[in-house]
Design a protein around this motif. Structure first.
Motif, PDB file in Angstrom:
ATOM      1  N   GLN A  21      -7.454   5.235  -1.122  1.00 48.02           N
ATOM      2  CA  GLN A  21      -6.343   4.931  -2.024  1.00 48.02           C
ATOM      3  C   GLN A  21      -5.785   3.526  -1.775  1.00 48.02           C
ATOM      4  OE1 GLN A  21      -3.743   7.529  -3.895  1.00 48.02           O
ATOM      5  NE2 GLN A  21      -5.797   7.866  -4.714  1.00 48.02           N
ATOM      6  N   LEU A  22      -5.686   3.122  -0.504  1.00 48.43           N
ATOM      7  CA  LEU A  22      -5.163   1.789  -0.194  1.00 48.43           C
ATOM      8  C   LEU A  22      -6.024   0.679  -0.789  1.00 48.43           C
ATOM      9  CD1 LEU A  22      -3.959   2.082   3.523  1.00 48.43           C
ATOM     10  CD2 LEU A  22      -2.537   1.596   1.525  1.00 48.43           C
ATOM     11  N   SER A  23      -7.313   0.943  -0.945  1.00 47.70           N
ATOM     12  CA  SER A  23      -8.198  -0.071  -1.528  1.00 47.70           C
ATOM     13  C   SER A  23      -7.858  -0.342  -2.988  1.00 47.70           C
ATOM     14  CB  SER A  23      -9.661   0.372  -1.402  1.00 47.70           C
ATOM     15  OG  SER A  23      -9.936   1.456  -2.269  1.00 47.70           O
ATOM     16  N   ARG A  24      -7.060   0.550  -3.606  1.00 51.19           N
ATOM     17  CA  ARG A  24      -6.710   0.397  -5.029  1.00 51.19           C
ATOM     18  C   ARG A  24      -5.229   0.111  -5.219  1.00 51.19           C
ATOM     19  NH1 ARG A  24      -7.989   5.880  -7.098  1.00 51.19           N
ATOM     20  NH2 ARG A  24      -7.705   5.064  -9.192  1.00 51.19           N
ATOM     21  N   ILE A  25      -4.541  -0.282  -4.156  1.00 54.07           N
ATOM     22  CA  ILE A  25      -3.092  -0.421  -4.267  1.00 54.07           C
ATOM     23  C   ILE A  25      -2.696  -1.506  -5.267  1.00 54.07           C
ATOM     24  CG2 ILE A  25      -2.815  -2.006  -2.300  1.00 54.07           C
ATOM     25  CD1 ILE A  25      -0.178  -0.419  -1.724  1.00 54.07           C
ATOM     26  N   ASP A  26      -3.487  -2.573  -5.385  1.00 54.70           N
ATOM     27  CA  ASP A  26      -3.167  -3.611  -6.369  1.00 54.70           C
ATOM     28  C   ASP A  26      -3.227  -3.036  -7.785  1.00 54.70           C
ATOM     29  OD1 ASP A  26      -2.838  -5.445  -4.352  1.00 54.70           O
ATOM     30  OD2 ASP A  26      -4.834  -6.318  -4.571  1.00 54.70           O
TER      31      ASP A  26
END
Length: 385
Positions: free
Chosen positions: A257-262
Protein backbone atom coordinates in the motif's frame (compact mmCIF):
# COMPACT_ATOMS: atom_id res chain seq x y z
CA UNK A 1 -31.84 3.57 -5.60
CA UNK A 2 -28.23 4.70 -5.53
CA UNK A 3 -25.55 2.01 -5.32
CA UNK A 4 -24.30 1.90 -1.74
CA UNK A 5 -21.59 4.51 -1.06
CA UNK A 6 -19.83 4.25 2.34
CA UNK A 7 -18.00 7.16 3.95
CA UNK A 8 -14.70 5.21 3.70
CA UNK A 9 -13.41 2.01 2.17
CA UNK A 10 -10.02 0.41 1.59
CA UNK A 11 -8.61 0.23 -1.94
CA UNK A 12 -7.02 -3.17 -2.45
CA UNK A 13 -5.02 -3.77 -5.64
CA UNK A 14 -3.98 -7.08 -7.19
CA UNK A 15 -0.39 -6.41 -6.12
CA UNK A 16 -1.58 -6.06 -2.52
CA UNK A 17 -3.12 -9.52 -2.73
CA UNK A 18 -0.01 -11.00 -4.33
CA UNK A 19 2.17 -9.48 -1.59
CA UNK A 20 0.06 -11.11 1.12
CA UNK A 21 0.03 -14.46 -0.69
CA UNK A 22 3.83 -14.35 -1.09
CA UNK A 23 4.13 -13.86 2.65
CA UNK A 24 1.74 -16.72 3.35
CA UNK A 25 4.03 -18.92 1.23
CA UNK A 26 7.16 -17.71 3.04
CA UNK A 27 8.91 -18.94 6.18
CA UNK A 28 7.61 -16.06 8.34
CA UNK A 29 4.06 -15.11 9.20
CA UNK A 30 5.14 -12.87 12.10
CA UNK A 31 8.29 -11.23 13.54
CA UNK A 32 9.95 -11.61 10.15
CA UNK A 33 11.46 -9.50 7.36
CA UNK A 34 8.25 -7.81 6.18
CA UNK A 35 7.98 -5.96 9.49
CA UNK A 36 11.48 -4.52 9.14
CA UNK A 37 10.73 -3.62 5.52
CA UNK A 38 7.51 -1.85 6.53
CA UNK A 39 9.27 0.08 9.29
CA UNK A 40 12.07 1.09 6.91
CA UNK A 41 9.52 2.38 4.35
CA UNK A 42 7.81 4.46 7.04
CA UNK A 43 11.16 6.03 7.97
CA UNK A 44 11.85 6.70 4.30
CA UNK A 45 8.43 8.32 3.84
CA UNK A 46 8.58 10.57 6.90
CA UNK A 47 12.28 11.14 7.54
CA UNK A 48 11.95 9.84 11.11
CA UNK A 49 14.90 7.91 12.52
CA UNK A 50 12.91 4.96 13.86
CA UNK A 51 9.53 3.33 13.17
CA UNK A 52 8.12 0.64 15.44
CA UNK A 53 5.12 -1.17 13.94
CA UNK A 54 2.47 -2.63 16.23
CA UNK A 55 -1.04 -4.05 16.33
CA UNK A 56 -3.08 -0.87 15.83
CA UNK A 57 -3.15 2.89 16.35
CA UNK A 58 -4.51 2.57 19.88
CA UNK A 59 -1.62 0.29 20.85
CA UNK A 60 0.75 2.80 19.24
CA UNK A 61 -0.58 5.58 21.48
CA UNK A 62 -0.40 3.34 24.54
CA UNK A 63 3.19 2.33 23.80
CA UNK A 64 4.15 5.96 23.18
CA UNK A 65 2.80 6.97 26.60
CA UNK A 66 4.54 4.00 28.24
CA UNK A 67 7.85 4.87 26.57
CA UNK A 68 7.56 8.38 28.03
CA UNK A 69 6.84 6.78 31.43
CA UNK A 70 3.49 8.51 31.86
CA UNK A 71 1.93 7.51 35.18
CA UNK A 72 -0.12 8.91 38.06
CA UNK A 73 -0.39 11.81 38.75
CA UNK A 74 0.86 13.01 35.33
CA UNK A 75 -1.43 15.32 33.38
CA UNK A 76 -1.94 14.78 29.66
CA UNK A 77 -3.76 17.13 27.29
CA UNK A 78 -5.29 16.33 23.91
CA UNK A 79 -7.96 17.54 21.49
CA UNK A 80 -11.62 16.81 22.23
CA UNK A 81 -12.24 16.26 18.50
CA UNK A 82 -10.61 12.90 17.95
CA UNK A 83 -11.26 9.21 18.44
CA UNK A 84 -11.39 7.98 22.05
CA UNK A 85 -7.89 6.47 21.90
CA UNK A 86 -6.22 9.90 21.81
CA UNK A 87 -7.34 10.40 25.41
CA UNK A 88 -7.67 6.83 26.62
CA UNK A 89 -3.94 6.19 26.17
CA UNK A 90 -3.24 8.64 29.01
CA UNK A 91 -5.79 6.91 31.22
CA UNK A 92 -4.25 3.48 30.49
CA UNK A 93 -1.06 4.69 32.17
CA UNK A 94 -2.77 6.14 35.22
CA UNK A 95 -2.50 9.76 34.10
CA UNK A 96 -5.16 12.46 34.24
CA UNK A 97 -6.66 13.62 30.94
CA UNK A 98 -7.84 17.12 30.09
CA UNK A 99 -8.77 18.75 26.80
CA UNK A 100 -7.70 21.86 24.87
CA UNK A 101 -10.29 23.40 22.56
CA UNK A 102 -9.79 23.47 18.80
CA UNK A 103 -9.13 26.39 16.47
CA UNK A 104 -12.25 26.58 14.25
CA UNK A 105 -10.10 27.48 11.26
CA UNK A 106 -8.03 24.27 11.49
CA UNK A 107 -10.19 21.92 13.63
CA UNK A 108 -6.94 21.05 15.44
CA UNK A 109 -5.76 21.94 18.95
CA UNK A 110 -5.46 25.70 19.39
CA UNK A 111 -1.91 26.59 20.55
CA UNK A 112 -3.13 29.87 22.06
CA UNK A 113 -5.59 28.00 24.26
CA UNK A 114 -2.85 25.51 25.16
CA UNK A 115 -0.59 28.39 26.24
CA UNK A 116 -3.39 29.92 28.30
CA UNK A 117 -4.00 26.56 29.99
CA UNK A 118 -0.32 26.18 30.86
CA UNK A 119 -0.23 29.67 32.35
CA UNK A 120 -3.37 29.31 34.45
CA UNK A 121 -3.13 25.64 35.45
CA UNK A 122 -0.54 23.02 36.28
CA UNK A 123 1.68 22.56 33.20
CA UNK A 124 1.07 19.14 31.66
CA UNK A 125 3.53 16.29 31.44
CA UNK A 126 2.29 15.39 27.96
CA UNK A 127 0.41 16.99 25.06
CA UNK A 128 -1.10 14.96 22.20
CA UNK A 129 -2.06 17.22 19.27
CA UNK A 130 -4.22 15.52 16.63
CA UNK A 131 -3.76 16.02 12.87
CA UNK A 132 -7.51 16.06 12.27
CA UNK A 133 -8.89 14.78 8.95
CA UNK A 134 -5.36 14.91 7.49
CA UNK A 135 -4.75 18.59 8.36
CA UNK A 136 -1.48 18.92 10.32
CA UNK A 137 -1.80 20.45 13.76
CA UNK A 138 0.35 23.52 14.49
CA UNK A 139 3.26 21.35 15.59
CA UNK A 140 5.98 24.04 15.55
CA UNK A 141 3.92 26.28 17.87
CA UNK A 142 3.16 23.38 20.20
CA UNK A 143 6.83 22.33 20.20
CA UNK A 144 7.80 25.87 21.17
CA UNK A 145 5.38 25.68 24.10
CA UNK A 146 6.79 22.25 25.03
CA UNK A 147 10.26 23.74 25.31
CA UNK A 148 8.90 26.61 27.39
CA UNK A 149 6.73 24.57 29.78
CA UNK A 150 8.61 21.26 29.78
CA UNK A 151 6.05 18.80 28.42
CA UNK A 152 6.52 15.95 25.94
CA UNK A 153 4.68 15.86 22.60
CA UNK A 154 3.11 12.87 20.84
CA UNK A 155 1.79 13.76 17.40
CA UNK A 156 -1.39 11.77 16.75
CA UNK A 157 -1.00 11.49 12.99
CA UNK A 158 -3.49 8.62 12.61
CA UNK A 159 -5.31 10.69 9.96
CA UNK A 160 -2.27 12.26 8.37
CA UNK A 161 0.10 9.83 6.67
CA UNK A 162 1.17 11.60 3.49
CA UNK A 163 0.39 15.11 4.81
CA UNK A 164 3.07 17.81 5.10
CA UNK A 165 3.56 21.25 6.64
CA UNK A 166 6.07 24.05 6.06
CA UNK A 167 7.94 25.89 8.81
CA UNK A 168 10.66 28.49 8.32
CA UNK A 169 10.97 27.61 4.64
CA UNK A 170 11.33 23.86 5.14
CA UNK A 171 8.73 21.18 4.48
CA UNK A 172 8.17 18.41 7.01
CA UNK A 173 6.15 15.22 6.76
CA UNK A 174 3.60 14.42 9.40
CA UNK A 175 5.24 11.71 11.48
CA UNK A 176 8.76 13.09 10.98
CA UNK A 177 9.04 13.94 14.70
CA UNK A 178 10.73 17.20 13.72
CA UNK A 179 8.49 18.97 16.25
CA UNK A 180 7.48 16.11 18.53
CA UNK A 181 9.08 13.43 20.66
CA UNK A 182 6.97 10.70 19.11
CA UNK A 183 4.32 10.32 16.42
CA UNK A 184 1.83 7.59 15.65
CA UNK A 185 0.05 6.27 12.55
CA UNK A 186 -2.97 4.00 12.16
CA UNK A 187 -3.46 1.50 9.34
CA UNK A 188 -7.15 0.75 9.88
CA UNK A 189 -9.05 0.03 6.62
CA UNK A 190 -10.61 3.51 6.68
CA UNK A 191 -7.18 5.18 6.67
CA UNK A 192 -5.15 6.28 3.62
CA UNK A 193 -2.83 3.27 3.91
CA UNK A 194 -4.13 0.04 5.41
CA UNK A 195 -2.50 -3.08 6.77
CA UNK A 196 -5.90 -4.58 7.59
CA UNK A 197 -5.25 -3.29 11.09
CA UNK A 198 -2.00 -1.96 12.46
CA UNK A 199 -0.20 1.02 13.85
CA UNK A 200 3.28 2.49 14.15
CA UNK A 201 5.21 4.77 16.49
CA UNK A 202 7.93 7.02 15.05
CA UNK A 203 10.73 8.80 16.87
CA UNK A 204 14.20 10.24 16.41
CA UNK A 205 15.25 9.24 19.95
CA UNK A 206 17.32 6.03 20.09
CA UNK A 207 16.47 5.35 23.74
CA UNK A 208 12.73 5.77 23.16
CA UNK A 209 12.94 3.45 20.14
CA UNK A 210 14.67 0.74 22.19
CA UNK A 211 12.08 1.09 24.94
CA UNK A 212 9.22 0.87 22.44
CA UNK A 213 10.58 -2.28 20.82
CA UNK A 214 10.96 -3.87 24.25
CA UNK A 215 7.48 -2.89 25.45
CA UNK A 216 5.95 -4.12 22.18
CA UNK A 217 7.31 -7.61 22.87
CA UNK A 218 6.42 -8.48 26.49
CA UNK A 219 9.26 -6.35 27.90
CA UNK A 220 11.80 -9.00 26.86
CA UNK A 221 15.43 -8.04 26.24
CA UNK A 222 18.15 -10.06 24.56
CA UNK A 223 21.75 -8.98 24.12
CA UNK A 224 25.02 -10.50 23.01
CA UNK A 225 26.56 -10.66 26.50
CA UNK A 226 23.57 -12.46 28.01
CA UNK A 227 23.39 -14.91 25.11
CA UNK A 228 27.12 -15.70 25.33
CA UNK A 229 26.91 -16.26 29.08
CA UNK A 230 23.73 -18.36 29.15
CA UNK A 231 22.96 -19.48 25.60
CA UNK A 232 21.16 -18.16 22.51
CA UNK A 233 17.75 -18.86 24.05
CA UNK A 234 18.23 -16.51 27.01
CA UNK A 235 16.19 -13.34 27.59
CA UNK A 236 15.30 -11.13 30.55
CA UNK A 237 12.28 -9.01 31.44
CA UNK A 238 12.93 -5.95 33.56
CA UNK A 239 9.43 -4.48 33.17
CA UNK A 240 6.14 -6.04 32.04
CA UNK A 241 5.42 -5.33 28.39
CA UNK A 242 2.65 -6.29 26.00
CA UNK A 243 2.08 -8.49 23.01
CA UNK A 244 1.55 -5.60 20.63
CA UNK A 245 3.43 -7.26 17.75
CA UNK A 246 2.15 -6.88 14.21
CA UNK A 247 2.35 -9.75 11.72
CA UNK A 248 4.35 -10.09 8.52
CA UNK A 249 1.06 -10.71 6.71
CA UNK A 250 -0.19 -7.27 7.71
CA UNK A 251 3.13 -5.60 6.96
CA UNK A 252 3.31 -7.16 3.51
CA UNK A 253 0.00 -5.47 2.76
CA UNK A 254 1.27 -2.24 4.33
CA UNK A 255 4.46 -2.23 2.24
CA UNK A 256 2.44 -2.77 -0.93
CA UNK A 257 0.00 0.00 0.00
CA UNK A 258 2.83 2.44 0.81
CA UNK A 259 4.15 2.01 -2.73
CA UNK A 260 0.91 3.66 -3.94
CA UNK A 261 0.68 6.47 -1.40
CA UNK A 262 1.26 9.16 -4.05
CA UNK A 263 -1.69 7.77 -6.02
CA UNK A 264 -3.86 7.60 -2.89
CA UNK A 265 -2.99 11.17 -1.93
CA UNK A 266 -3.62 12.58 -5.40
CA UNK A 267 -7.02 10.92 -5.66
CA UNK A 268 -8.09 12.01 -2.18
CA UNK A 269 -7.06 15.59 -2.96
CA UNK A 270 -8.96 15.47 -6.27
CA UNK A 271 -12.16 14.30 -4.57
CA UNK A 272 -11.80 17.11 -2.00
CA UNK A 273 -11.39 19.59 -4.86
CA UNK A 274 -14.59 18.31 -6.51
CA UNK A 275 -16.50 18.84 -3.28
CA UNK A 276 -14.89 22.26 -2.76
CA UNK A 277 -15.80 23.39 -6.26
CA UNK A 278 -19.40 22.27 -5.84
CA UNK A 279 -19.95 23.81 -2.41
CA UNK A 280 -17.65 26.87 -2.32
CA UNK A 281 -20.41 29.41 -3.04
CA UNK A 282 -23.05 27.85 -0.79
CA UNK A 283 -23.30 30.05 2.30
CA UNK A 284 -25.26 27.33 4.13
CA UNK A 285 -22.08 25.28 4.38
CA UNK A 286 -18.65 25.61 6.00
CA UNK A 287 -15.97 23.74 4.07
CA UNK A 288 -13.04 21.85 5.61
CA UNK A 289 -9.91 23.85 6.50
CA UNK A 290 -7.38 24.78 3.82
CA UNK A 291 -4.29 26.35 5.38
CA UNK A 292 -1.38 27.98 3.61
CA UNK A 293 1.84 26.10 4.27
CA UNK A 294 0.04 22.82 4.87
CA UNK A 295 -0.66 20.11 2.30
CA UNK A 296 -3.21 17.68 3.62
CA UNK A 297 -3.64 14.15 2.39
CA UNK A 298 -7.36 14.26 3.25
CA UNK A 299 -8.55 11.39 5.42
CA UNK A 300 -12.00 12.92 5.89
CA UNK A 301 -14.12 15.60 4.24
CA UNK A 302 -15.88 17.16 7.26
CA UNK A 303 -18.47 19.67 6.12
CA UNK A 304 -20.48 21.85 8.54
CA UNK A 305 -24.08 23.04 8.22
CA UNK A 306 -24.70 26.59 9.40
CA UNK A 307 -28.27 25.51 10.12
CA UNK A 308 -26.98 23.31 12.92
CA UNK A 309 -27.82 19.85 14.19
CA UNK A 310 -31.34 19.67 12.79
CA UNK A 311 -30.07 20.21 9.24
CA UNK A 312 -27.20 17.75 9.83
CA UNK A 313 -29.62 15.06 11.00
CA UNK A 314 -31.96 15.66 8.06
CA UNK A 315 -29.08 15.39 5.57
CA UNK A 316 -27.59 12.32 7.28
CA UNK A 317 -30.91 10.48 7.22
CA UNK A 318 -31.80 11.65 3.72
CA UNK A 319 -28.50 10.48 2.29
CA UNK A 320 -28.75 7.15 4.14
CA UNK A 321 -32.16 6.63 2.55
CA UNK A 322 -30.37 6.95 -0.79
CA UNK A 323 -27.69 4.41 0.28
CA UNK A 324 -25.09 7.16 0.84
CA UNK A 325 -23.56 6.61 4.25
CA UNK A 326 -21.81 9.49 5.97
CA UNK A 327 -20.33 9.68 9.47
CA UNK A 328 -19.83 12.20 12.28
CA UNK A 329 -16.23 12.79 13.41
CA UNK A 330 -16.35 13.14 16.37
CA UNK A 331 -18.48 13.34 19.48
CA UNK A 332 -16.25 15.46 21.77
CA UNK A 333 -14.41 13.06 24.04
CA UNK A 334 -15.29 14.99 27.21
CA UNK A 335 -18.97 14.24 26.49
CA UNK A 336 -18.28 10.55 27.15
CA UNK A 337 -19.71 9.30 30.48
CA UNK A 338 -16.31 8.05 31.67
CA UNK A 339 -14.68 11.50 31.42
CA UNK A 340 -17.77 13.42 32.50
CA UNK A 341 -18.19 11.32 35.66
CA UNK A 342 -14.51 11.00 36.58
CA UNK A 343 -13.51 14.63 36.08
CA UNK A 344 -16.82 16.50 36.14
CA UNK A 345 -16.37 17.76 32.57
CA UNK A 346 -19.51 19.42 31.23
CA UNK A 347 -20.90 20.01 27.78
CA UNK A 348 -19.82 23.64 27.94
CA UNK A 349 -16.11 22.94 28.35
CA UNK A 350 -14.78 23.40 24.79
CA UNK A 351 -17.00 25.84 22.90
CA UNK A 352 -15.42 25.54 19.46
CA UNK A 353 -15.26 21.75 19.56
CA UNK A 354 -18.87 21.52 20.67
CA UNK A 355 -20.05 23.98 18.02
CA UNK A 356 -18.21 22.02 15.35
CA UNK A 357 -19.67 18.72 16.55
CA UNK A 358 -23.22 20.09 16.53
CA UNK A 359 -23.15 20.69 12.77
CA UNK A 360 -20.47 18.48 11.18
CA UNK A 361 -20.80 15.56 8.77
CA UNK A 362 -18.05 13.61 7.01
CA UNK A 363 -18.92 12.97 3.37
CA UNK A 364 -17.69 9.88 1.49
CA UNK A 365 -13.98 10.16 0.66
CA UNK A 366 -11.77 7.27 -0.44
CA UNK A 367 -9.57 6.71 -3.50
CA UNK A 368 -11.84 4.15 -5.18
CA UNK A 369 -14.75 6.63 -5.13
CA UNK A 370 -15.64 7.42 -8.75
CA UNK A 371 -16.29 10.92 -10.07
CA UNK A 372 -19.90 10.05 -10.86
CA UNK A 373 -20.38 8.83 -7.28
CA UNK A 374 -18.92 12.09 -5.96
CA UNK A 375 -21.40 13.96 -8.17
CA UNK A 376 -24.24 11.82 -6.82
CA UNK A 377 -23.28 12.78 -3.26
CA UNK A 378 -23.12 16.46 -4.28
CA UNK A 379 -26.52 16.36 -6.03
CA UNK A 380 -28.32 14.49 -3.27
CA UNK A 381 -26.87 16.70 -0.51
CA UNK A 382 -27.69 19.90 -2.42
CA UNK A 383 -31.27 18.73 -2.88
CA UNK A 384 -31.64 17.94 0.83
CA UNK A 385 -30.47 21.37 2.03
Amino acid sequence: MTKSIPYARQWIHEEDIRAVVRTLDSSFLTTGPEIEKFEARLCQLTGAGHAIACTNGTAALHLACLALEISAPDLGLTSPISFLASANCIEYCGGKTDFIDINPLTLCMDPEKLEAYCLSNQPPRLVIPVDFAGMPADLPAIRSLAQRFGFAVIEDAAHAIGSTYTFEGRTYACGSCAHSDLAIFSFHPAKTVTAGEGGAILTNDDDLAFRLKTLRNHGMVKNRELNEEHGPWYYEMETPGFNYRITDIQCALGVSQLSRIDEFRARRQEIARLYNKAFKDDDRLILPPQELGKTACPHLYPIQFRGGSSVRKKVYQGLAAENIFCQVHYIPIHFQPYYAKKYGYTKKKCYQAETYYSRCLSLPLFPALKDEEVQTVIDKLSALI
